[in-house]
Write a protein that holds these residues in place. Structure first.
Motif, PDB file in Angstrom:
ATOM      1  N   ILE A 207       0.841  -1.197   0.000  1.00  0.00           N
ATOM      2  CA  ILE A 207       0.000   0.000   0.000  1.00  0.00           C
ATOM      3  C   ILE A 207       0.880   1.252   0.000  1.00  0.00           C
ATOM      4  O   ILE A 207       1.687   1.446   0.905  1.00  0.00           O
ATOM      5  N   VAL A 208       0.718   2.075  -1.027  1.00  0.00           N
ATOM      6  CA  VAL A 208       1.568   3.258  -1.192  1.00  0.00           C
ATOM      7  C   VAL A 208       0.771   4.565  -1.246  1.00  0.00           C
ATOM      8  O   VAL A 208       1.352   5.651  -1.260  1.00  0.00           O
ATOM      9  N   ALA A 209      -0.550   4.495  -1.285  1.00  0.00           N
ATOM     10  CA  ALA A 209      -1.379   5.697  -1.250  1.00  0.00           C
ATOM     11  C   ALA A 209      -2.718   5.329  -0.638  1.00  0.00           C
ATOM     12  O   ALA A 209      -3.158   4.173  -0.733  1.00  0.00           O
ATOM     13  N   SER A 210      -3.363   6.300   0.002  1.00  0.00           N
ATOM     14  CA  SER A 210      -4.647   6.029   0.640  1.00  0.00           C
ATOM     15  C   SER A 210      -5.502   7.286   0.627  1.00  0.00           C
ATOM     16  O   SER A 210      -5.003   8.404   0.466  1.00  0.00           O
ATOM     17  N   SER A 230       8.096   8.012  -0.831  1.00  0.00           N
ATOM     18  CA  SER A 230       8.952   7.327  -1.797  1.00  0.00           C
ATOM     19  C   SER A 230       8.218   6.955  -3.084  1.00  0.00           C
ATOM     20  O   SER A 230       8.848   6.587  -4.077  1.00  0.00           O
ATOM     21  N   ALA A 231       6.879   7.058  -3.088  1.00  0.00           N
ATOM     22  CA  ALA A 231       6.088   6.655  -4.257  1.00  0.00           C
ATOM     23  C   ALA A 231       5.429   7.836  -4.952  1.00  0.00           C
ATOM     24  O   ALA A 231       4.509   7.652  -5.750  1.00  0.00           O
ATOM     25  N   ARG A 232       5.873   9.044  -4.668  1.00  0.00           N
ATOM     26  CA  ARG A 232       5.249  10.223  -5.272  1.00  0.00           C
ATOM     27  C   ARG A 232       5.621  10.371  -6.751  1.00  0.00           C
ATOM     28  O   ARG A 232       6.548   9.751  -7.246  1.00  0.00           O
ATOM     29  N   ARG A 233       4.857  11.230  -7.409  1.00  0.00           N
ATOM     30  CA  ARG A 233       5.061  11.579  -8.813  1.00  0.00           C
ATOM     31  C   ARG A 233       4.867  10.392  -9.755  1.00  0.00           C
ATOM     32  O   ARG A 233       5.535  10.266 -10.769  1.00  0.00           O
ATOM     33  N   ARG A 234       3.946   9.523  -9.383  1.00  0.00           N
ATOM     34  CA  ARG A 234       3.556   8.412 -10.261  1.00  0.00           C
ATOM     35  C   ARG A 234       2.087   8.527 -10.683  1.00  0.00           C
ATOM     36  O   ARG A 234       1.553   7.621 -11.318  1.00  0.00           O
ATOM     37  N   GLY A 235       1.410   9.610 -10.266  1.00  0.00           N
ATOM     38  CA  GLY A 235       0.003   9.793 -10.612  1.00  0.00           C
ATOM     39  C   GLY A 235      -0.962   9.061  -9.715  1.00  0.00           C
ATOM     40  O   GLY A 235      -2.173   9.012  -9.993  1.00  0.00           O
ATOM     41  N   TYR A 236      -0.475   8.509  -8.601  1.00  0.00           N
ATOM     42  CA  TYR A 236      -1.352   7.721  -7.739  1.00  0.00           C
ATOM     43  C   TYR A 236      -2.445   8.566  -7.094  1.00  0.00           C
ATOM     44  O   TYR A 236      -3.607   8.166  -7.045  1.00  0.00           O
ATOM     45  N   ALA A 237      -2.069   9.744  -6.553  1.00  0.00           N
ATOM     46  CA  ALA A 237      -3.050  10.556  -5.829  1.00  0.00           C
ATOM     47  C   ALA A 237      -4.184  11.004  -6.742  1.00  0.00           C
ATOM     48  O   ALA A 237      -5.361  10.999  -6.340  1.00  0.00           O
ATOM     49  N   SER A 238      -3.852  11.395  -7.967  1.00  0.00           N
ATOM     50  CA  SER A 238      -4.887  11.864  -8.888  1.00  0.00           C
ATOM     51  C   SER A 238      -5.872  10.751  -9.221  1.00  0.00           C
ATOM     52  O   SER A 238      -7.102  10.940  -9.174  1.00  0.00           O
ATOM     53  N   GLN A 239      -5.344   9.580  -9.561  1.00  0.00           N
ATOM     54  CA  GLN A 239      -6.232   8.482  -9.919  1.00  0.00           C
ATOM     55  C   GLN A 239      -7.045   7.991  -8.723  1.00  0.00           C
ATOM     56  O   GLN A 239      -8.205   7.617  -8.859  1.00  0.00           O
TER      57      GLN A 239
END
Length: 290
Positions: A207-210, A230-239
């Motif tokens: 789990i890298v975003a919540s 460590s998992a930023r700038r991969r588009g996770y938060a937006s999606q």
């Protein structure tokens, strides 16, 4: 910024007032109401009473004293467009106020679900055997994400070399776990259907975003969206935000909103279908002078 129909602000006021009431005792202090949590979970806030005049500095001071007596954070929230005169009052009473862009979803502009390479979005199942583990990981991600700046500052290692430190899975897994009462309280909130937690799960990192969406009737708020540094700038938060908004719509909400941390974050949310309508004020005591 075009102002929305005034009914939107009225609906938001009713939402903010209703969210805590099934898990808190409401205490009035002049023109403020303080929600005191009844049981395990995060403490709530104080906010203006619906339909009341602008709270006074004395009201703010009384609430702060009560919060100190309870041992909870001195937290206040309100919408500037609804209670504009509270901003100078709060500042005069010693509070520091974050002015967060308040944004509502334009349903026709909501971006579609897009694949996340090496990862997937998953809604937590409160009935699953692994719910406690998932909850612990999601809360640790939120704590680490919100406590670290989006642009990490370089620090010096033992040899004097500059390095950029970003928390990752090791720090997430070492974070304190919620106790049984907190897990059960979270489980009941999820089972009620009014609260949904979703995560981004990486094949390699877990789990890298919540984030969460909380709903009262036909109004829902997307909140607490955070990514492991460590998992930023991969588009996770937006999606993840788009997915949570879609969950809210499918559950029956027709007004979905959020508060962005700053203008830069607001620009990201605008790309997935949200539009700014005003300002959410989030206040806490100003730091003591050095």
């Amino acid at each position: 910024m075009a102002l929305p129909n005034p009914d939107v602000f009225a609906r938001l006021e009713r939402f903010y007032d209703a969210v805590p009431r099934d898990a808190a005792v409401a205490e009035d202090f002049g023109n403020l109401v303080l929600f005191v949590r009844d049981g395990a979970g995060w403490p709530f806030y104080a906010r203006p009473r619906i339909g009341a005049p602008t709270p006074s500095a004395a009201d703010v001071t009384a609430v702060r004293q009560r919060q100190r007596d309870l041992g909870v954070a001195e937290a206040f929230e309100w919408v500037h467009e609804t209670t504009p005169d509270l901003l100078p009052v709060a500042r005069s009473a010693g509070l520091e106020v974050l002015l967060a862009p308040l944004m509502v979803l334009q349903q026709a502009a909501l971006v579609p679900d897009l694949p996340l390479p090496g990862a997937r979005i998953r809604v937590l199942d409160p009935a699953a055997p692994g719910f406690a583990d998932d909850l612990a990981a999601s809360r640790a991600v939120a704590q680490l994400g919100f406590s670290a700046p989006s642009t990490p500052m370089p620090t010096a290692d033992s040899d004097g070399k500059l390095v950029i430190s970003t928390a990752g899975p090791r720090e997430r897994d070492a974070a304190p776990r919620p106790d049984e009462a907190q897990v059960e309280a979270a489980r009941q909130r999820e089972l009620s259907g009014r609260h949904v937690t979703a995560v981004v799960e990486s094949d390699a990192e877990g789990i890298v975003a919540s984030g969460v969406v909380q709903r009262v009737g036909d109004v829902a708020e997307v909140a607490g969206v955070a990514t492991l540094p460590s998992a930023r700038r991969r588009g996770y938060a937006s999606q993840l935000t788009a997915s949570l908004a879609r969950e809210a719509l499918q559950a029956g909400a027709d007004l979905v909103f959020l508060s962005a941390g700053d203008d830069d974050v607001a620009r990201l949310y605008s790309k997935i279908g949200f539009r700014r309508i005003g300002t959410a004020c989030i206040a806490e005591p100003a730091p003591a002078p050095m």
